[in-house]
Design an enzyme around this catalytic site. Structure first.
Site, PDB file in Angstrom:
ATOM      1  N   GLU A 216       0.784  -1.237   0.000  1.00  0.00           N
ATOM      2  CA  GLU A 216       0.000   0.000   0.000  1.00  0.00           C
ATOM      3  C   GLU A 216       0.819   1.293   0.000  1.00  0.00           C
ATOM      4  OE1 GLU A 216      -2.984  -0.345   3.086  1.00  0.00           O
ATOM      5  OE2 GLU A 216      -3.996  -1.966   2.021  1.00  0.00           O
ATOM      6  N   TYR A 297     -11.604  -2.550   0.765  1.00  0.00           N
ATOM      7  CA  TYR A 297     -11.970  -2.356   2.181  1.00  0.00           C
ATOM      8  C   TYR A 297     -13.121  -1.370   2.352  1.00  0.00           C
ATOM      9  CZ  TYR A 297      -7.913  -5.013   3.619  1.00  0.00           C
ATOM     10  OH  TYR A 297      -7.012  -6.010   3.810  1.00  0.00           O
ATOM     11  N   GLU A 337      -5.918  -7.925  -1.607  1.00  0.00           N
ATOM     12  CA  GLU A 337      -6.456  -7.879  -0.237  1.00  0.00           C
ATOM     13  C   GLU A 337      -7.931  -7.525  -0.322  1.00  0.00           C
ATOM     14  OE1 GLU A 337      -4.747  -5.465   2.884  1.00  0.00           O
ATOM     15  OE2 GLU A 337      -2.691  -5.954   2.304  1.00  0.00           O
TER      16      GLU A 337
END
Ligand SMILES: *[C@@H]1O[C@H](CO)[C@@H](O)[C@H](O)[C@H]1NC(C)=O
Ligand SMILES: *[C@@H]1O[C@H](CO)[C@@H](O)[C@H](O)[C@H]1NC(C)=O
Length: 432
Positions: A216, A297, A337
């Site tokens: 990230e 996310y 992710e």
């Protein structure tokens, strides 16, 4: 993903000491000669928007366990590594994303600048060997933007201690020449590391699926994106100059940057996300970057939203990036992710079934059309007895039977694309 600080210095109490004595007798086959027992494996390559291995397209169903090297250092926790790989193999998972760095934290690989702990390198050697035994490949991440077990901030701290005059920003990691050479020194060390169990250098080991430059990355002090762009170009070229075998990726979250067209920018979770100094399309176009990545996310991006809103949003997010891979980049897009937090106000375990299923369906749909949606990697799986390493996303697979089944179902349908429909009859390594 952000890792809480609590887990950096786990307290090893009395109970662990008892476990230590017990386990050190349980793990004697470290002395086993792996050179004669290594299952055959080839390097994963790329052809256009698809991963390839042994002449067939390869779609990833994988998981994150960032902690494998850490747990392999000490005798009492080492069996968790094998347990995790065995559990993953039972679900047919093929790629594990994990941290191959620890700079200056507990059980550090890099103890101080350029000083490496052989004991921790041997732990990483062990992780690689255990992965191969289960026919699992590793996506190895090489640093972190977030304060976790080292990465960007630790290098900057070391530079200060070394008397290098810097701007106060931690982003000097991306442009300071001394820091760049520190990081290259680590890259060279890891790429040419010779595994003490197999005698194979990491750069020659097909168990490694790919290298990821940084988890990230963000460089908010240069919103034009030029600083990060140059760093990615420089570092990916450097990796390729030492290692011609492996694929290289960045570790991006997938946010669109200021040069993206308005219809893409509007897909970011908010306006702020275009000011992070990253640019999904521009960064991913770099020729020494083989494939790109996206994280998912919605809990963190859209806090007060209901589950079905989140699911609708991430569906657009995923489809848009797969499209980028096909039209603009001509490269695979790996969703490296994704997770749903159990800290949501109305969290129920069934939400994860719904949410994860929606992601797997989109990947499968892309894969069945030979698309650029190259796979998804869940954040995160843990082994039993390591709750202190968990966050609000992780779980032990056998404690969540419905998710266990969901992950396995995804493996099975992707394997059928890879091997053909009669795969089961030819003796698949796990039952579908
Ligand atoms: C790569 O893909 C193209 C187009 O699908 C195909 O013609 C070619 O044979 C492939 N190359 C390899 C090395 O698989
Ligand atoms: C750099 O990172 C360190 C460690 O996380 C933090 O304490 C410090 O405040 C950061 N520096 C700046 C200028 O943000």
């Amino acid at each position: 993903m952000f890792l809480g600080n609590g887990l950096l210095y786990p307290i090893i109490g009395f109970a662990s000491c008892v476990a230590f004595i017990y386990m050190s007798f349980g793990d004697l086959d470290l002395s086993f000669d792996y050179r004669f027992s290594e299952p055959k494996m080839s390097f994963v390559g790329r052809n256009g928007t698809q991963f390839f291995v042994d002449g067939r397209a390869f779609y990833v169903n994988g998981w994150n366990s960032w902690w494998l090297m850490d747990q392999a250092v000490e005798d009492f926790s080492r069996p968790r590594v094998r347990e995790m790989f065995q559990a993953a193999a039972r679900m047919g998972l093929t790629v594990c994303r994990t941290w191959a760095f620890n700079d200056g934290a507990y059980n550090a690989l890099q103890l101080s600048l350029g000083q490496f702990d052989e004991r921790v390198f041997q732990a990483l050697d062990y992780v690689i060997v255990e992965a191969r035994r289960q026919q699992i490949r590793l996506l190895l991440s090489l640093s972190d933007d977030l304060p976790s077990v080292g990465g960007k901030r630790q290098y900057v701290k070391w530079a200060w201690e070394d008397g290098i005059s810097l701007s106060s920003s931690n982003d000097s990691f991306f442009f300071d020449p001394s820091i760049k050479s520190y990081f290259k020194n680590y890259l060279k060390t890891i790429l040419t590391r010779k595994n003490h169990l197999t005698g194979i250098e990491y750069r020659d080991d097909p168990t490694i699926f790919a290298w990821e430059l940084m988890n990230e990355p963000r460089c908010t002090t240069d919103q034009s994106g030029d600083t990060l762009q140059e760093w990615i170009e420089d570092m990916s070229k450097y990796v390729k100059s030492i290692d011609r075998n492996h694929l290289v990726t960045i570790g991006l979250e997938g946010f669109y940057g200021p040069r993206s067209p308005p219809e893409k920018l509007s897909l970011n979770p908010g306006e702020w996300f275009s000011t992070l100094g990253t640019d999904f399309i521009r960064n991913s176009k770099i020729s020494t970057i083989d494939f790109t990545s996206v994280h998912i996310y919605p809990d963190q991006w859209m806090i007060e939203t209901e589950l079905d809103e989140k699911t609708k949003y991430i569906s657009k997010w995923i489809i848009s990036h797969i499209e980028d891979g096909e039209r603009e980049l001509k490269k695979p897009v790996l969703f490296s992710e994704f997770g749903l937090s159990n800290k949501n106000k109305k969290f129920d375990h069934s939400h994860r079934d719904i949410f994860y299923q929606s992601i797997y369906d989109l990947i499968y749909k892309s894969a069945s059309k030979n698309g650029a949606g190259a796979g998804a990697i869940i954040w995160q799986l843990i082994a039993e007895g390591m709750e202190e390493y968990n966050d609000d996303f992780g779980f032990v697979p056998k404690e969540r039977p419905s998710l266990f089944r969901l992950l396995k179902k995804q493996s099975c349908r992707l394997a059928r694309i890879h091997y053909g429909k009669d795969w089961e009859r030819r003796g698949s390594p796990y039952s579908c």
